[in-house]
Scaffold this motif. Structure first.
Motif, short mmCIF file in Angstrom:
data_model
loop_
_atom_site.label_atom_id
_atom_site.label_comp_id
_atom_site.label_asym_id
_atom_site.label_seq_id
_atom_site.Cartn_x
_atom_site.Cartn_y
_atom_site.Cartn_z
N LYS A 78 6.32 -1.99 -1.24
CA LYS A 78 5.75 -3.09 -0.47
C LYS A 78 4.70 -2.57 0.50
O LYS A 78 3.61 -3.15 0.66
CB LYS A 78 6.85 -3.84 0.29
CG LYS A 78 7.74 -4.71 -0.57
CD LYS A 78 8.78 -5.43 0.28
CE LYS A 78 9.68 -6.32 -0.57
NZ LYS A 78 10.72 -6.98 0.26
N TYR A 79 5.01 -1.47 1.15
CA TYR A 79 4.11 -0.86 2.13
C TYR A 79 2.80 -0.43 1.48
O TYR A 79 1.70 -0.79 1.93
CB TYR A 79 4.82 0.35 2.75
CG TYR A 79 4.08 1.08 3.84
CD1 TYR A 79 4.24 0.74 5.17
CD2 TYR A 79 3.25 2.16 3.55
CE1 TYR A 79 3.60 1.43 6.18
CE2 TYR A 79 2.59 2.86 4.54
CZ TYR A 79 2.77 2.49 5.86
OH TYR A 79 2.12 3.19 6.86
N ASN A 81 1.67 -1.17 -1.65
CA ASN A 81 1.00 -2.28 -2.34
C ASN A 81 0.18 -3.11 -1.37
O ASN A 81 -0.94 -3.52 -1.66
CB ASN A 81 2.03 -3.18 -3.03
CG ASN A 81 2.63 -2.55 -4.27
OD1 ASN A 81 2.18 -1.51 -4.74
ND2 ASN A 81 3.68 -3.17 -4.80
N SER A 82 0.75 -3.35 -0.19
CA SER A 82 0.08 -4.17 0.81
C SER A 82 -1.15 -3.48 1.37
O SER A 82 -2.21 -4.09 1.55
CB SER A 82 1.05 -4.50 1.95
OG SER A 82 0.40 -5.14 3.01
N LYS A 83 -1.05 -2.19 1.63
CA LYS A 83 -2.15 -1.46 2.25
C LYS A 83 -3.30 -1.19 1.28
O LYS A 83 -4.47 -1.20 1.66
CB LYS A 83 -1.65 -0.13 2.83
CG LYS A 83 -0.99 -0.27 4.21
CD LYS A 83 -0.63 1.09 4.76
CE LYS A 83 -0.08 0.97 6.19
NZ LYS A 83 -1.13 0.71 7.19
N HIS A 85 -3.69 -2.52 -2.15
CA HIS A 85 -3.93 -3.46 -3.25
C HIS A 85 -3.38 -2.92 -4.58
O HIS A 85 -4.05 -2.99 -5.61
CB HIS A 85 -5.43 -3.77 -3.39
CG HIS A 85 -6.09 -4.09 -2.08
ND1 HIS A 85 -5.80 -5.24 -1.37
CD2 HIS A 85 -7.01 -3.41 -1.34
CE1 HIS A 85 -6.52 -5.25 -0.25
NE2 HIS A 85 -7.25 -4.15 -0.22
N ASN A 87 0.15 -2.51 -7.36
CA ASN A 87 1.12 -3.43 -7.97
C ASN A 87 2.35 -2.67 -8.48
O ASN A 87 2.86 -2.97 -9.57
CB ASN A 87 0.46 -4.20 -9.13
CG ASN A 87 -0.59 -5.17 -8.64
OD1 ASN A 87 -0.28 -6.18 -8.01
ND2 ASN A 87 -1.85 -4.85 -8.92
N GLU A 222 -5.51 1.71 -8.14
CA GLU A 222 -5.89 0.30 -8.27
C GLU A 222 -6.63 0.06 -9.58
O GLU A 222 -6.49 -1.00 -10.21
CB GLU A 222 -6.77 -0.11 -7.09
CG GLU A 222 -7.19 -1.58 -7.12
CD GLU A 222 -8.10 -1.96 -5.97
OE1 GLU A 222 -8.74 -3.03 -6.06
OE2 GLU A 222 -8.17 -1.20 -4.98
N GLN A 285 3.93 -0.01 10.10
CA GLN A 285 2.65 -0.16 9.40
C GLN A 285 1.46 0.25 10.25
O GLN A 285 0.43 0.66 9.73
CB GLN A 285 2.47 -1.62 8.93
CG GLN A 285 3.40 -2.04 7.81
CD GLN A 285 4.69 -2.66 8.36
OE1 GLN A 285 5.05 -2.42 9.52
NE2 GLN A 285 5.37 -3.43 7.54
#
Length: 388
Positions: A78-79, A81-83, A85, A87, A222, A285
């Protein structure tokens, strides 16, 4: 009975790190200021330390699953993927003993005897001995004439010049140790086209991703999720070098095999450290931002002062290193320069020669040191340069 050969030949051929040995040697000089190692001079965030303490009090002292506790794997993807982009799913990451073990696990998983790994230089030398220990061979690519960036043209030329070899992987380290140079989104997209056509793996060491200054960090994963083996960790972003916690991401078929190498190297990550890491990726974060702001001040100060002293500095867009060209009057022998500087000026830097082709004639300075130490070091360097 006499053994035919007492030791593993591959290990015998690998040298002890000259960077670490030089750091040890100069530590004996009274009053020395060391700008040698890449270790943050900040403390681990308090909430991370408290999570580890709580884990110890909760008796988190037993084996965990080989790839790490499920909660950490889930929070980690999650960390990242969020920072960046990405999957990734939780079963696409392994918690490792620092980024170093992630590199070792990745290379052990993909290499067969005789396989070739392409390594752009100058680069932190860890990738070469690990490849050699795993019976692979390295082909270095000197990037010093291209602003220390691997271009698609040079990658194509290297592949064409090594058609007889089984090129298994490319190493890409950015932001870079030792130069601090990183890649733009467009540069990565251009490289991705060549890499996609080649079918090779890319070992992307992005442990300095959160210390990118000019633009937002872009991960090659990515664009090439099925070919990138992404190595990262919390050592630099959360000042956790001694905790030894890293992450290895990749496609599912790779992770399935990498878990085996990881298991037989370390069994599993340290239990209570994983709970500290869980706090870092769940509630930390923004933990790197104060450090990043301070590093930026130090970078600007050093670039300005070193330029005034006759050093040419590569464009440092990330990490906490400067790769500075030695003033012409001192020649290009970087070992000679750093030994004399340590002896006469009591400032320790790392010679560019330690980072492979393209590094000679340069020195690496780590600005993961206090501004007070940097100011003293600059004054000593100025005096040394002006006296010669």
């Amino acid at each position: 009975m006499t053994l035919e050969h007492k030791f593993n030949r591959q290990v015998e051929q690998v040298a002890v790190s000259d960077i670490r040995q030089f750091d040890i040697d100069v530590s004996e000089i009274p009053g020395i200021i060391k700008l040698t190692l890449g270790e943050p001079d900040f403390n681990t965030p308090e909430h991370v330390k408290q999570a580890a303490i709580q884990a110890i009090n909760d008796n988190q002292s037993h084996y965990t699953p080989n790839p790490g506790i499920p909660a950490l794997r889930e929070a980690t993807v999650k960390y990242f993927n969020s920072k960046y982009h990405l999957n990734y799913e939780p079963d696409q990451v392994i918690t490792t003993i620092g980024a170093t073990e992630g590199i070792a696990t990745a290379l052990q998983t993909i290499l067969n005897p005789g396989d070739t790994v392409l390594v752009p230089t100058p680069v932190f030398p860890i990738y070469l001995p690990i490849t050699e220990i795993n019976h692979g061979q390295c082909v270095t690519i000197d990037t010093s004439q291209d602003n220390f960036v691997l271009t698609p043209e040079k990658l194509k030329a290297t592949i064409a010049a090594n058609k007889e070899k089984n090129i298994k992987a490319l190493v890409l380290v950015y932001p870079s140790n030792p130069t601090g140079v990183t890649y733009s989104r467009q540069q990565l997209q251009d490289l991705a086209q060549v890499i996609r056509e080649s079918g090779m793996w890319v070992l992307c060491d992005e442990v300095y991703a959160e210390l990118t200054y000019s633009d937002e960090h872009t991960s090659l994963a990515e664009f090439l999720p099925d070919q990138v083996l992404l190595v990262s960790g919390l050592s630099k972003s959360h000042a956790m070098t001694g905790w030894r916690v890293g992450f290895l991401f990749g496609p599912e078929d790779f992770i399935e095999q990498a878990i085996k190498a990881h298991q037989y190297l370390v069994t599993a990550p340290t239990n209570n450290v994983q709970f500290a890491a869980l706090a870092a990726v769940t509630n930390g974060q923004e933990d790197s931002l104060p450090m990043k702001a301070e590093y930026l001040k130090r970078r600007e100060y050093l670039c300005r002062e070193l330029a005034a002293s006759g050093f040419e500095v590569a464009s440092p867009d990330g990490a906490f290193y400067l790769f500075a060209k030695i003033p012409a009057k001192f020649g290009t022998d970087s070992w000679q320069f750093v030994r004399a500087l340590a002896k006469d000026a009591h400032v320790a830097l790392i010679p560019g020669a330690s980072f492979g082709p393209g590094g000679e004639g340069y020195v690496r300075l780590s600005y993961a040191a206090s501004m007070e130490d940097l100011e003293t070091a600059v004054q000593r360097i100025k005096e040394y340069v002006n006296q010669k």
